[in-house]
Design an enzyme around this catalytic site. Structure first.
Site, short mmCIF file in Angstrom:
data_model
loop_
_atom_site.label_atom_id
_atom_site.label_comp_id
_atom_site.label_asym_id
_atom_site.label_seq_id
_atom_site.Cartn_x
_atom_site.Cartn_y
_atom_site.Cartn_z
N GLU A 1 -1.95 -0.73 -8.82
CA GLU A 1 -3.41 -0.82 -8.73
C GLU A 1 -4.01 0.56 -8.46
O GLU A 1 -3.59 1.25 -7.52
CB GLU A 1 -3.78 -1.80 -7.61
CG GLU A 1 -5.24 -2.09 -7.46
CD GLU A 1 -5.50 -3.19 -6.43
OE1 GLU A 1 -6.65 -3.29 -5.97
OE2 GLU A 1 -4.55 -3.93 -6.10
N ASP B 1 -9.09 -0.92 -10.48
CA ASP B 1 -9.83 -1.50 -9.36
C ASP B 1 -11.11 -0.71 -9.12
O ASP B 1 -12.18 -1.05 -9.62
CB ASP B 1 -8.95 -1.54 -8.11
CG ASP B 1 -9.67 -2.16 -6.91
OD1 ASP B 1 -10.76 -2.75 -7.10
OD2 ASP B 1 -9.15 -2.05 -5.78
N LYS C 1 -13.81 -7.65 -7.84
CA LYS C 1 -14.14 -7.82 -6.43
C LYS C 1 -15.64 -8.03 -6.32
O LYS C 1 -16.42 -7.24 -6.85
CB LYS C 1 -13.71 -6.62 -5.59
CG LYS C 1 -12.20 -6.48 -5.45
CD LYS C 1 -11.83 -5.27 -4.60
CE LYS C 1 -10.32 -5.17 -4.44
NZ LYS C 1 -9.92 -3.92 -3.72
N LYS D 1 0.84 -1.19 0.00
CA LYS D 1 0.00 0.00 0.00
C LYS D 1 0.89 1.25 0.00
O LYS D 1 1.87 1.33 0.75
CB LYS D 1 -0.91 0.01 1.22
CG LYS D 1 -1.93 -1.12 1.24
CD LYS D 1 -3.01 -0.93 0.19
CE LYS D 1 -4.12 -1.94 0.34
NZ LYS D 1 -5.20 -1.75 -0.65
N ASP E 1 -0.40 -0.64 -4.54
CA ASP E 1 -1.79 -0.17 -4.60
C ASP E 1 -1.85 1.23 -4.02
O ASP E 1 -1.63 1.43 -2.82
CB ASP E 1 -2.70 -1.12 -3.81
CG ASP E 1 -4.17 -0.75 -3.92
OD1 ASP E 1 -4.49 0.23 -4.62
OD2 ASP E 1 -5.00 -1.45 -3.31
#
Length: 364
Positions: free
Chosen positions: A218, A243, A267, A162, A190
């Site tokens: 991402e 995403d 997702k 992250k 991400d």
């Protein structure tokens, strides 16, 4: 097999360590569990995490969607009317994708149980084993390096890092991690929408110039900014994964048509469950775009459903289903077996979940 009752409950599962991204901090999984009961005694299980910062779905919104719309759409219906049932579920209320996902997952669970078939085999049955990455939360560089080393010691060979909180530190964060773990582990990053398009290109190319070998990035820019996403895809040396820009098959089509990203992240909580996830996977396969299967911070019920999809379809080439291993305990009985990075799907009919400990029912 007719639906006789839809029951809601809550579970709380502490995380091993706090989960921190550019959007939020979470210390425990606090999810809504859905049970769909039938006249044969079979129960289908689903789960919805309140992830307001991403999906807009709060705990109250999820409960309200069931109380006002979803429950009345399902009650008294025959599970064999599966296509009409799943279609009506998606149309009974706008948005509320996590609530729809929980109900949709429970319906697939029941359909598999009715016919004695595991869901992943119903959907294609490509494999029975997958390997997930593990998330490294955003923190000071030295702490992230320690967390990365701990993940490698636990057997992980792919890290999802992250970034985005104080972007001036992002290159240093990745440099510290790469120095600590060496060249072999794959590193994905991400940004959770934290960068501007030009900032993203500058940071990503700087990372590659320093030899940090980033596999993909991402959602580097805001979800609605498809032009910005395309700018990063066109100018970055790092492949781009869409995403938050993709909640639906229509969103996926826009991304593919614009060539706005190199890959798509599916997702279940964004798209409304397995039914719509299958549509996105099929679109991607037709268009030659590989997919990642991801999750929010979820316990094993809904992540288990994502495992079935990942095991069913080969267009899903990357797996980010670490939610259960980030938890300090697993209250879910049955379902996929998570052994750190290695995940093995269950051959039990439906989705394989047989029970959940510690549910606090809302109708008790």
């Amino acid at each position: 097999m007719k639906i006789t009752k839809v029951r809601l409950g809550r579970i709380s599962v502490p995380l091993r360590v706090p989960f921190k991204t550019a959007l939020r901090r979470v210390d425990s999984v606090e999810d809504i569990i859905v049970e769909i009961h039938t006249d044969t005694g079979e129960v289908g299980f689903g789960e919805a995490p309140p992830t307001g910062a991403i999906t807009g779905d709060t705990t109250g919104a999820i409960i309200g969607a069931f109380d006002e719309h979803i429950r009345k759409t399902l009650l008294g219906r025959d599970v064999d009317d599966f296509e009409d049932l799943t279609r009506d579920l998606q149309h009974c209320v706008v948005k509320n994708s996590s609530a729809k996902a929980a109900a949709d997952i429970a319906l697939w669970d029941l359909y598999g149980k009715k016919y004695g078939i595991p869901v992943y085999k119903m959907l294609g049955g490509a494999r029975s084993h997958i390997v997930t990455d593990i998330t490294i939360s955003v923190n000071p560089p030295e702490e992230m390096a320690r967390d990365a080393l701990n993940a490698i010691a636990r057997g992980y060979d792919t890290l999802k890092v992250k970034v985005g909180i104080d972007p001036t530190l992002d290159v240093a964060r990745l440099a510290a991690i790469r120095k600590a773990v060496g060249g072999a582990p794959r590193i994905r990053i991400d940004a959770n929408q934290a960068w501007s398009p030009k900032q993203a290109v500058r940071l990503l190319n700087q990372m590659q110039e320093q030899g940090l070998d980033i596999e993909l990035v991402e959602q580097p820019v805001k979800a609605h900014d498809l032009e910005g996403l395309k700018y990063v895809t066109d100018h970055s040396w790092v492949p781009v994964l869409a995403d938050e820009s993709v909640f639906s098959v229509e969103d996926a089509l826009k991304v593919v048509e614009l060539h706005a990203a190199d890959l798509i992240n599916i997702k279940l909580m964004k798209c409304g469950g397995l039914t719509n996830a299958l549509k996105i996977a099929t679109l991607a396969e037709v268009c030659g775009v590989e997919c990642m299967i991801g999750c929010m911070l979820e316990a094993k019920v809904s992540v288990n459903a994502a495992v079935h999809l990942a095991c069913a379809r080969r267009v899903i080439t990357r797996v980010d289903l670490d939610g259960p291993v980030l938890c300090s305990e697993d209250p879910v009985e049955g379902g996929a077996v998570f052994q750190e990075k290695d995940i093995t799907v269950s051959d039990t009919p439906g989705l394989g979940v047989t029970g959940i400990r510690g549910i606090r029912y809302l109708d008790a």
